[in-house]
Design an enzyme around this catalytic site. Sequence first.
Site, mmCIF file in Angstrom:
data_model
loop_
_atom_site.group_PDB
_atom_site.id
_atom_site.type_symbol
_atom_site.label_atom_id
_atom_site.label_comp_id
_atom_site.label_asym_id
_atom_site.label_seq_id
_atom_site.Cartn_x
_atom_site.Cartn_y
_atom_site.Cartn_z
ATOM 1 C CG HIS A 57 -2.086 -1.062 1.508
ATOM 2 N ND1 HIS A 57 -2.940 -0.861 2.222
ATOM 3 C CD2 HIS A 57 -2.014 -2.119 0.508
ATOM 4 C CE1 HIS A 57 -3.704 -2.065 2.024
ATOM 5 N NE2 HIS A 57 -3.192 -2.740 0.762
ATOM 6 C CD GLU A 59 -2.188 4.141 2.951
ATOM 7 O OE1 GLU A 59 -3.339 4.234 3.358
ATOM 8 O OE2 GLU A 59 -1.585 3.335 2.207
ATOM 9 C CB CYS A 87 -6.265 -0.469 5.275
ATOM 10 S SG CYS A 87 -4.617 -1.043 5.238
ATOM 11 C CB CYS A 90 -1.866 1.498 6.320
ATOM 12 S SG CYS A 90 -1.557 0.613 4.722
#
Length: 148
Positions: A57, A59, A87, A90
């Site tokens: 992701h 992040e 999410c 993260c």
Amino acid sequence: MNKIDFSDEYYMKQAFVEAEKALSKNEVPVGAVVVCNNKIIARTHNLTETLNDVTAHAEMLAITAAAEYLGGKYLNECSLYVTLEPCVMCGGALNWSQLKRLVYGASDEKRGFKRCTPSLLHPKTEIISGVMEDKCKNIVQSFFQQKR
């Protein structure tokens, strides 16, 4: 000489550029930048499809890049700008990084970290939401509408 406006919107625009890069790669269009002392030290976007890695992701990649730049694992003097609410995975990683500020655009009602109580983020992390919210929401919604 033009003075750069170091506002939350300025940095979110930089994260949005990253989201557009993700979109061009057929990735979920989420982008992120990490800022320390008014300097962007990491620029990333989702790469889960490209890397065949569910943890890639924006992040997560931003945390890794920023920590590498700083030479340490803590981001307690940094702000993360991300186009979509992180999410839970993260959010947990951001807690461990002791992030100073999280600024995000669109909320993620289904998978966002805000679903968890108590908050997954470090207690000292300042949270700002809704920066360029419509633009950030629209790019993600358009992506998924085209997939259906």
